[in-house]
Design an enzyme around this catalytic site. Structure first.
Site, PDB file in Angstrom:
ATOM      1  N   GLY A 127       0.772  -1.238   0.000  1.00 39.26           N
ATOM      2  CA  GLY A 127       0.000   0.000   0.000  1.00 39.26           C
ATOM      3  C   GLY A 127       0.800   1.284   0.000  1.00 39.26           C
ATOM      4  O   GLY A 127       0.236   2.370  -0.080  1.00 39.26           O
ATOM      5  N   TYR A 130       0.292  -1.944 -12.030  1.00 37.29           N
ATOM      6  CA  TYR A 130      -1.122  -1.978 -12.396  1.00 37.29           C
ATOM      7  C   TYR A 130      -1.356  -1.389 -13.790  1.00 37.29           C
ATOM      8  O   TYR A 130      -2.381  -0.780 -14.061  1.00 37.29           O
ATOM      9  CB  TYR A 130      -1.989  -1.276 -11.320  1.00 37.29           C
ATOM     10  CG  TYR A 130      -1.730  -1.846  -9.948  1.00 37.29           C
ATOM     11  CD1 TYR A 130      -2.094  -3.155  -9.658  1.00 37.29           C
ATOM     12  CD2 TYR A 130      -1.059  -1.110  -8.965  1.00 37.29           C
ATOM     13  CE1 TYR A 130      -1.810  -3.719  -8.413  1.00 37.29           C
ATOM     14  CE2 TYR A 130      -0.775  -1.666  -7.719  1.00 37.29           C
ATOM     15  CZ  TYR A 130      -1.152  -2.970  -7.452  1.00 37.29           C
ATOM     16  OH  TYR A 130      -0.868  -3.526  -6.235  1.00 37.29           O
ATOM     17  N   CYS A 141     -13.621   2.102 -28.734  1.00 39.47           N
ATOM     18  CA  CYS A 141     -14.953   2.677 -28.929  1.00 39.47           C
ATOM     19  C   CYS A 141     -15.685   2.839 -27.602  1.00 39.47           C
ATOM     20  O   CYS A 141     -16.669   2.145 -27.330  1.00 39.47           O
ATOM     21  CB  CYS A 141     -15.755   1.793 -29.869  1.00 39.47           C
ATOM     22  SG  CYS A 141     -14.887   1.588 -31.416  1.00 39.47           S
ATOM     23  N   PRO A 196       4.984  -4.946  -0.769  1.00 41.65           N
ATOM     24  CA  PRO A 196       4.914  -3.761  -1.615  1.00 41.65           C
ATOM     25  C   PRO A 196       4.818  -4.128  -3.092  1.00 41.65           C
ATOM     26  O   PRO A 196       5.509  -5.031  -3.556  1.00 41.65           O
ATOM     27  CB  PRO A 196       6.256  -3.069  -1.334  1.00 41.65           C
ATOM     28  CG  PRO A 196       7.179  -4.190  -0.973  1.00 41.65           C
ATOM     29  CD  PRO A 196       6.351  -5.247  -0.311  1.00 41.65           C
ATOM     30  N   GLY A 197       3.963  -3.450  -3.798  1.00 43.51           N
ATOM     31  CA  GLY A 197       3.856  -3.666  -5.233  1.00 43.51           C
ATOM     32  C   GLY A 197       4.161  -2.367  -5.962  1.00 43.51           C
ATOM     33  O   GLY A 197       5.224  -2.160  -6.546  1.00 43.51           O
ATOM     34  N   ARG A 198       3.223  -1.419  -5.825  1.00 45.97           N
ATOM     35  CA  ARG A 198       3.309  -0.154  -6.546  1.00 45.97           C
ATOM     36  C   ARG A 198       4.612   0.591  -6.280  1.00 45.97           C
ATOM     37  O   ARG A 198       5.226   1.133  -7.192  1.00 45.97           O
ATOM     38  CB  ARG A 198       2.132   0.721  -6.112  1.00 45.97           C
ATOM     39  CG  ARG A 198       1.968   1.992  -6.905  1.00 45.97           C
ATOM     40  CD  ARG A 198       0.906   2.895  -6.263  1.00 45.97           C
ATOM     41  NE  ARG A 198      -0.260   2.208  -5.804  1.00 45.97           N
ATOM     42  CZ  ARG A 198      -1.395   2.089  -6.499  1.00 45.97           C
ATOM     43  NH1 ARG A 198      -1.521   2.655  -7.661  1.00 45.97           N
ATOM     44  NH2 ARG A 198      -2.423   1.432  -5.993  1.00 45.97           N
ATOM     45  N   TYR A 258     -10.256   4.466 -12.294  1.00 48.44           N
ATOM     46  CA  TYR A 258     -10.169   5.186 -11.014  1.00 48.44           C
ATOM     47  C   TYR A 258     -10.037   6.702 -11.199  1.00 48.44           C
ATOM     48  O   TYR A 258      -9.773   7.401 -10.226  1.00 48.44           O
ATOM     49  CB  TYR A 258      -8.926   4.758 -10.221  1.00 48.44           C
ATOM     50  CG  TYR A 258      -8.641   3.292 -10.146  1.00 48.44           C
ATOM     51  CD1 TYR A 258      -9.505   2.422  -9.485  1.00 48.44           C
ATOM     52  CD2 TYR A 258      -7.478   2.762 -10.702  1.00 48.44           C
ATOM     53  CE1 TYR A 258      -9.215   1.069  -9.397  1.00 48.44           C
ATOM     54  CE2 TYR A 258      -7.180   1.417 -10.611  1.00 48.44           C
ATOM     55  CZ  TYR A 258      -8.053   0.573  -9.956  1.00 48.44           C
ATOM     56  OH  TYR A 258      -7.760  -0.755  -9.876  1.00 48.44           O
TER      57      TYR A 258
HETATM   58  N1  LLP Z   1      -1.023  -7.026  -0.402  1.00 47.14           N
HETATM   59  C1  LLP Z   1      -2.336  -7.191  -0.594  1.00 47.14           C
HETATM   60  C2  LLP Z   1      -3.075  -8.119   0.252  1.00 47.14           C
HETATM   61  C3  LLP Z   1      -2.994  -6.453  -1.596  1.00 47.14           C
HETATM   62  O1  LLP Z   1      -4.293  -6.606  -1.779  1.00 47.14           O
HETATM   63  C4  LLP Z   1      -2.261  -5.547  -2.393  1.00 47.14           C
HETATM   64  C5  LLP Z   1      -2.896  -4.775  -3.454  1.00 47.14           C
HETATM   65  C6  LLP Z   1      -0.874  -5.437  -2.161  1.00 47.14           C
HETATM   66  C7  LLP Z   1      -0.291  -6.175  -1.152  1.00 47.14           C
HETATM   67  C8  LLP Z   1       0.001  -4.510  -2.943  1.00 47.14           C
HETATM   68  O2  LLP Z   1      -0.387  -3.194  -2.764  1.00 47.14           O
HETATM   69  P1  LLP Z   1       0.547  -1.984  -3.281  1.00 47.14           P
HETATM   70  O3  LLP Z   1       1.797  -2.005  -2.480  1.00 47.14           O
HETATM   71  O4  LLP Z   1       0.801  -2.220  -4.721  1.00 47.14           O
HETATM   72  O5  LLP Z   1      -0.286  -0.800  -3.049  1.00 47.14           O
HETATM   73  N2  LLP Z   1      -5.315  -1.753  -9.299  1.00 47.14           N
HETATM   74  C9  LLP Z   1      -5.217  -0.739  -8.260  1.00 47.14           C
HETATM   75  C10 LLP Z   1      -4.500  -1.252  -7.052  1.00 47.14           C
HETATM   76  C11 LLP Z   1      -5.129  -2.465  -6.436  1.00 47.14           C
HETATM   77  C12 LLP Z   1      -4.339  -2.988  -5.270  1.00 47.14           C
HETATM   78  C13 LLP Z   1      -4.841  -4.313  -4.834  1.00 47.14           C
HETATM   79  N3  LLP Z   1      -4.128  -4.901  -3.751  1.00 47.14           N
HETATM   80  C14 LLP Z   1      -4.528   0.473  -8.863  1.00 47.14           C
HETATM   81  O6  LLP Z   1      -4.236   0.473 -10.051  1.00 47.14           O
HETATM   82  O7  LLP Z   1      -4.314   1.458  -8.164  1.00 47.14           O
END
Ligand code: LLP
Length: 427
Positions: free
Chosen positions: A239, A384, A355, A274-276, A316
């Site tokens: 997050g 994403y 379209c 962490p992802g984003r 979003y």
């Molecule tokens: N852990 C869990 C349990 C999650 O559900 C998520 C993201 C993460 C980790 C990684 O979160 P991050 O560090 O990337 O914020 N498609 C949306 C984001 C959806 C996130 C879903 N869960 C976007 O494009 O903003």
């Protein structure tokens, strides 16, 4: 090094001119900086060093095999939410013992696949799922390690679609229920509760929600241990926000400062997902202008990337910085803070060929004058982006390129039209 920078008015990814990549691989094209990915991973590993962290990169953000391999090579673990993601991690040589399996709807075959692979732990989202894992593990003669996903009921102050840690969310269980469930786990010999998991939302730009969540988590861990559960892991989820416009998210170090005291007090190992923050600003989407068009007083820039390539603006209303790959004479490289006004720019809607009125990358965006053939970079597209791409309008998905220093290589070839019908033919 800055992942993307302008040199002599030309956008570079590390030491490679982005225009050259567009020539070589075509557009739309995702371009990633390997060093940006690795640098962020290393920063995360360092700021949490005191609590022996396991950074489990959240595969959902960008699941390209080359990126997974790169992260693995630098000591990353993984967070997966499907059998498909687990398959990717294993294919990339990732270590299942450093992989956590999350998600609200794990199927029996996925549970069995993860037990077989030997994942570090399941993040469990409900009582019913707990029973399913216990049943599958028992039928395999195994003991499944689990972490209960708990909703600390804090407001992460993010987009409603990416907020997950509140009571009314479909994710996890509330704290009172967690304690009742934990009682039940004691009677399930095929489960061992080795962790506690929280993920409160995504694109969180301030540290307070984490601080509040950790406070509640530490107290809960104490209670779980008092019940006899060997809780050794505090999984704080993901997050951590990034700057889409400018420096709107707090730095990684500040998140760590908010989280660390609690983890130390609990005497746990820390896992994070962490992802984003790892992939987001390590990627751009490169597209080429097809047409310019005026309708009433609206000006459109129709380019070859569409909502099927990057759906975040449509889904979003997300803001992504967009700027020409070659900056026209007299215009600056985009300022670090996008709110600054740049003389000579005009508002355009940057739209794609699909379209749908929702097919846009930006609305009323101030841009320099641009023409057919010009290249655009849509920034902060590394997370994403490609993972949410589709074949809508039977559009082949984009190619992906990974840059490391002065070297660029294809990380995913552009889909062909044959790819698009392959699963439907010969039936
Ligand atoms: N852990 C869990 C349990 C999650 O559900 C998520 C993201 C993460 C980790 C990684 O979160 P991050 O560090 O990337 O914020 N498609 C949306 C984001 C959806 C996130 C879903 N869960 C976007 O494009 O903003």
């Amino acid at each position: 090094m800055e992942a993307f920078q302008y040199r002599d008015n030309q956008l570079y990814c590390e030491d490679v001119p982005v225009a050259r990549l567009a020539e070589e691989y075509g557009t739309p094209l995702y371009v990633y900086s390997g060093s940006a990915i690795v640098d962020t991973l290393k920063t995360l590993q360092e700021v949490y060093a005191e609590v022996d962290p396991l950074v489990c990169y959240s595969v959902k953000a960008n699941s390209n095999l080359s990126i997974l391999r790169l992260l693995k090579a630098h000591g990353s673990g993984f967070d997966v939410v499907s059998g498909g993601e687990l398959f990717r991690v294993l294919r990339a040589g990732g270590d299942p013992a450093r992989t956590v399996f999350a998600g609200v709807g794990k199927s029996d075959p996925e549970i069995a696949q993860a037990i077989e692979a030997g994942v570090l732990m399941f993040n469990v989202e409900s009582e019913a799922e707990l029973e399913a894992i216990a049943r599958v593990a028992s039928s395999m003669g195994r003991v499944a390690p689990i972490a209960l996903r708990v909703n600390p009921d804090v407001d992460p102050k993010t987009h409603r679609y990416t907020s997950t840690g509140q009571k009314q969310s479909k994710f996890g269980v509330d704290i009172e229920r967690a304690l009742r469930i934990a009682e039940g786990v004691k009677g399930m010999p095929s489960l061992t509760m080795i962790g506690m998991h929280m993920h409160i939302g995504s694109q969180i730009t301030t540290v307070e929600p984490y601080a509040k969540a950790v406070e509640k988590g530490v107290e809960l861990i104490g209670k779980l241990r008092a019940m006899g559960h060997p809780v050794a892991w505090y999984n704080m989820g993901g997050g951590y926000g990034i700057g889409y416009r400018g420096p709107e998210a707090r730095p990684i170090k500040e998140f760590a400062d908010a989280i660390l005291p609690g983890i130390k007090a609990a005497g746990c190992r820390l896992a994070i997902e962490p992802g984003r923050v790892i992939a987001g600003n390590a990627g751009v989407l490169v597209s080429r202008v097809l047409y310019t068009k005026q309708s009433g007083d609206k000006r459109f820039l129709i380019q070859d990337a569409a909502m099927n390539d990057l759906i975040r603006p449509a889904l979003y209303e997300s803001f992504h910085r967009i700027w020409p790959v070659a900056v026209p004479e007299g215009f600056p490289a985009p300022p670090a803070d996008y709110e600054a006004e740049i003389p000579g720019t005009e508002p355009r809607d940057v739209v794609g060929p699909i379209c749908e009125s929702g097919d846009f990358l930006a609305k009323d965006r101030a841009l320099p004058p641009l023409d057919r053939g010009d290249l655009l970079a849509t920034f902060s597209a590394g997370a994403y982006g490609m993972v949410m791409a589709s074949n809508y309008n039977t559009r082949p998905r984009a190619a992906e390129v990974l840059v490391e220093g002065g070297t660029a290589r294809l990380a995913r070839r552009r889909e062909t039209l044959d790819d698009l019908v392959a699963a439907e033919e010969g039936l």
